[in-house]
Design a protein around this motif. Structure first.
Motif, PDB file in Angstrom:
ATOM      1  N   VAL A 270      39.003 -28.791  17.435  1.00  0.00           N
ATOM      2  CA  VAL A 270      40.386 -28.792  17.957  1.00  0.00           C
ATOM      3  C   VAL A 270      41.146 -28.064  16.995  1.00  0.00           C
ATOM      4  N   VAL A 271      42.527 -27.543  17.290  1.00  0.00           N
ATOM      5  CA  VAL A 271      43.518 -26.643  16.757  1.00  0.00           C
ATOM      6  C   VAL A 271      44.761 -27.474  17.146  1.00  0.00           C
ATOM      7  N   ILE A 272      45.156 -27.775  16.459  1.00  0.00           N
ATOM      8  CA  ILE A 272      46.668 -28.567  16.100  1.00  0.00           C
ATOM      9  C   ILE A 272      48.206 -27.815  15.348  1.00  0.00           C
ATOM     10  N   LYS A 273      48.620 -27.030  16.298  1.00  0.00           N
ATOM     11  CA  LYS A 273      49.364 -26.008  15.973  1.00  0.00           C
ATOM     12  C   LYS A 273      50.869 -26.466  15.832  1.00  0.00           C
ATOM     13  N   ALA A 274      50.944 -27.118  14.238  1.00  0.00           N
ATOM     14  CA  ALA A 274      52.283 -28.363  14.061  1.00  0.00           C
ATOM     15  C   ALA A 274      53.019 -27.563  13.482  1.00  0.00           C
ATOM     16  N   ALA A 275      52.346 -26.545  12.870  1.00  0.00           N
ATOM     17  CA  ALA A 275      53.554 -24.980  12.425  1.00  0.00           C
ATOM     18  C   ALA A 275      54.484 -24.500  12.896  1.00  0.00           C
ATOM     19  N   ALA A 276      56.166 -24.242  11.971  1.00  0.00           N
ATOM     20  CA  ALA A 276      57.113 -23.997  13.176  1.00  0.00           C
ATOM     21  C   ALA A 276      57.121 -22.207  12.512  1.00  0.00           C
ATOM     22  N   VAL A 277      56.355 -21.351  13.520  1.00  0.00           N
ATOM     23  CA  VAL A 277      56.485 -20.132  13.395  1.00  0.00           C
ATOM     24  C   VAL A 277      56.986 -19.513  14.304  1.00  0.00           C
ATOM     25  N   ALA A 278      57.723 -18.418  12.666  1.00  0.00           N
ATOM     26  CA  ALA A 278      59.362 -17.637  13.447  1.00  0.00           C
ATOM     27  C   ALA A 278      59.160 -16.632  14.482  1.00  0.00           C
ATOM     28  N   ASP A 279      59.992 -16.665  15.754  1.00  0.00           N
ATOM     29  CA  ASP A 279      59.503 -15.825  16.750  1.00  0.00           C
ATOM     30  C   ASP A 279      60.374 -14.793  16.862  1.00  0.00           C
ATOM     31  N   TYR A 280      60.842 -14.172  15.661  1.00  0.00           N
ATOM     32  CA  TYR A 280      60.819 -13.104  15.510  1.00  0.00           C
ATOM     33  C   TYR A 280      60.818 -12.469  14.477  1.00  0.00           C
ATOM     34  N   ARG A 281      60.537 -11.541  14.195  1.00  0.00           N
ATOM     35  CA  ARG A 281      61.268 -10.563  12.392  1.00  0.00           C
ATOM     36  C   ARG A 281      61.274  -9.650  12.170  1.00  0.00           C
ATOM     37  N   PRO A 282      61.606  -8.814  10.682  1.00  0.00           N
ATOM     38  CA  PRO A 282      62.981  -8.164  10.847  1.00  0.00           C
ATOM     39  C   PRO A 282      61.594  -6.983  11.269  1.00  0.00           C
ATOM     40  N   LEU A 283      62.678  -5.466  11.655  1.00  0.00           N
ATOM     41  CA  LEU A 283      62.038  -4.257  12.243  1.00  0.00           C
ATOM     42  C   LEU A 283      61.543  -3.201  11.460  1.00  0.00           C
ATOM     43  N   LYS A 284      62.152  -3.679  10.339  1.00  0.00           N
ATOM     44  CA  LYS A 284      61.898  -3.027   8.418  1.00  0.00           C
ATOM     45  C   LYS A 284      61.527  -4.062   8.105  1.00  0.00           C
ATOM     46  N   GLU A 285      60.585  -4.091   6.404  1.00  0.00           N
ATOM     47  CA  GLU A 285      60.534  -4.753   5.788  1.00  0.00           C
ATOM     48  C   GLU A 285      61.406  -3.399   4.361  1.00  0.00           C
ATOM     49  N   TYR A 286      62.277  -3.808   3.759  1.00  0.00           N
ATOM     50  CA  TYR A 286      63.029  -2.550   3.320  1.00  0.00           C
ATOM     51  C   TYR A 286      62.176  -2.998   1.864  1.00  0.00           C
ATOM     52  N   ASP A 287      61.592  -2.135   0.743  1.00  0.00           N
ATOM     53  CA  ASP A 287      60.523  -2.075  -0.469  1.00  0.00           C
ATOM     54  C   ASP A 287      61.589  -2.518  -1.609  1.00  0.00           C
ATOM     55  N   ARG A 288      63.301  -1.531  -1.171  1.00  0.00           N
ATOM     56  CA  ARG A 288      63.563  -2.665  -2.241  1.00  0.00           C
ATOM     57  C   ARG A 288      64.778  -3.936  -2.003  1.00  0.00           C
ATOM     58  N   LYS A 289      65.784  -4.279  -3.245  1.00  0.00           N
ATOM     59  CA  LYS A 289      66.560  -5.323  -2.813  1.00  0.00           C
ATOM     60  C   LYS A 289      67.731  -4.645  -1.704  1.00  0.00           C
ATOM     61  N   ILE A 290      68.470  -4.980  -0.786  1.00  0.00           N
ATOM     62  CA  ILE A 290      68.827  -4.404  -0.051  1.00  0.00           C
ATOM     63  C   ILE A 290      70.179  -4.882  -0.082  1.00  0.00           C
ATOM     64  N   LYS A 291      70.983  -3.766  -0.945  1.00  0.00           N
ATOM     65  CA  LYS A 291      72.455  -4.096  -1.882  1.00  0.00           C
ATOM     66  C   LYS A 291      73.533  -4.465  -0.788  1.00  0.00           C
ATOM     67  N   LYS A 292      74.588  -4.992  -1.438  1.00  0.00           N
ATOM     68  CA  LYS A 292      75.141  -6.010  -0.653  1.00  0.00           C
ATOM     69  C   LYS A 292      77.223  -4.363  -0.834  1.00  0.00           C
ATOM     70  N   LYS A 293      76.973  -3.819   0.565  1.00  0.00           N
ATOM     71  CA  LYS A 293      77.763  -2.654   0.112  1.00  0.00           C
ATOM     72  C   LYS A 293      78.735  -3.142   1.842  1.00  0.00           C
ATOM     73  N   ASP A 294      78.881  -2.581   2.685  1.00  0.00           N
ATOM     74  CA  ASP A 294      79.788  -2.964   3.858  1.00  0.00           C
ATOM     75  C   ASP A 294      80.123  -4.452   4.428  1.00  0.00           C
TER      76      ASP A 294
END
Length: 403
Positions: A273-297
């Protein structure tokens, strides 16, 4: 009803201070005759109606009446009793005991044990009709029901106070029938391998931030706990939550949807039996940044890509497994639920409208409708997630028995 389910079971019968305490003598005697190992706990009030010696003679076990008795063996008594129990039955359950249990008060051996046990709990109330009808008592019982505690309604008739009304302890035959019903399900899933997913996945943006959802994991963890109680061997694949892993569960921790997919697919062909009760994200970011994104614009555009649909992939590759999905909706619940059952080749779908109070995320209750592959819908009333989990698992038992 088959009484074999009681043989060798450790049943704790707790007796509180009401005139109906004498009926518990018959209950204990009959449980012993049916092969149960019965441990009796009496409150101080109960000993005013029936002596501990009576229950000791009937149960053939020492009766516990005091929190601080000299220990007969080296353990913490209320913890050892709580952990050894297959079932707790409180008969009679007074208004006082019900109120304490609702409030989480632990001021004697019984209430301390009730808070420490993971065993199913059945209350059989008995009291004056006016006490039973009091709003405080009714509210207390409703809260306990939502927590997954089972309550056997009292009978109507002539009460000890001379008044006719609802408040008599249920007949011993009824209490025994309910005990056997509970215990008959105790190994309903014995020998079955069940995989359960829980929690909300996290999709990383940078080393500091991520996308997630409101899932607390409570429903999935309740399913894992109840599946173990029903005798199954359980693997829990969990996204991050604040919950401790249930006992006797093989817990595997992941973060993202991709990690969850890998963990599930690796084990899919080994489970029933498999019970898929998790709330899995439908989308993910196209790019994962390796450094913290700074607040600019003033504006920051985050591009998303679709995550793999784990449930659909399981449905496409299903062999003999029972596949159960979950759907959290905000409108047109039945329409979307029926579509999901068909499109993802599910055997069962558990759907809820998260806009309804008591059915959303991070609460201890749920209001769900079960949809099967034939299009039949079974709505359930509001109840604790623990009780919802048990209803889902017993439905799965039915599906397994049909194969």
């Amino acid at each position: 009803m088959n009484s074999h389910c009681l043989q060798g079971k450790r049943i704790v019968v707790a007796v509180t201070g009401g005139i109906a305490a004498y009926k518990a003598c018959d209950l204990v005697s009959r449980l012993i005759k049916l092969g149960s190992d019965v441990q009796v706990i009496m409150t101080a009030g109960a000993t005013k109606f029936v002596t501990p010696l009576t229950f000791q003679t009937l149960s053939r076990n020492r009766v516990i009446t005091e929190m601080f008795e000299e220990p007969k063996e080296w353990n913490v008594a209320h913890v050892s009793v709580a952990e050894a129990a297959d079932l707790f039955v409180v008969a009679p359950a007074t208004a006082n005991l019900i109120g304490k249990l609702r409030a989480g008060i632990a001021d004697d051996f019984l209430t301390t044990s009730l808070l420490a046990t993971k065993a199913p709990l059945l209350l059989a109330p008995a009291m004056n009709v006016n006490m039973y009808d009091h709003p405080a008592v009714q509210e207390n019982m409703e809260v306990l029901r939502r927590r997954g505690i089972m309550i056997l309604d009292p009978a109507e008739g002539l009460l000890a106070c001379g008044v006719v009304g609802k408040g008599r302890l249920a007949e011993v035959d009824q209490i025994l029938d309910r005990i056997m019903e509970i215990m008959s399900h105790s190994q309903a899933l014995a020998g079955k391998e069940i995989l359960i997913t829980a929690g909300g996945t996290r999709e990383p943006i940078d080393p500091v931030r991520y996308l997630t959802n409101r899932s607390s994991g409570k429903m999935g963890y309740a399913l894992a706990e109840e599946a173990v109680a029903l005798g199954a061997s359980v693997t829990l694949i969990s996204a991050p939550t604040a919950l401790p892993a249930p006992r006797q569960v093989n817990a595997i921790y992941v973060e993202s949807a991709k990690e969850m997919r890998s963990a599930v697919l690796e084990r899919y062909n080994k489970v029933d039996v498999v019970i898929k009760a998790a709330a899995v994200a439908d989308y993910r970011p196209l790019k994962e940044y390796d450094r913290k994104i700074k607040k600019k614009d003033d504006r920051f555009i985050l591009e998303l890509v679709k995550n793999p649909d784990i449930l659909a992939e399981l449905g496409q590759n299903k062999k003999d497994q029972i596949l159960v999905g979950f759907a959290a909706e905000t409108d047109e619940l039945e329409k979307y639920a029926q579509e999901k059952v068909r499109s993802k080749n599910l055997d069962l779908l558990v759907a809820n409208d998260v806009t309804i109070p008591g059915a959303g995320f991070a609460v201890d209750t749920n209001i769900v409708t079960l949809f099967d592959k034939d299009g039949q819908a079974e709505p359930l009333a509001i109840m604790s997630k623990k009780e919802v989990a048990r209803r889902i698992l017993l439905k799965i038992k039915e599906l397994l028995s049909q194969r």
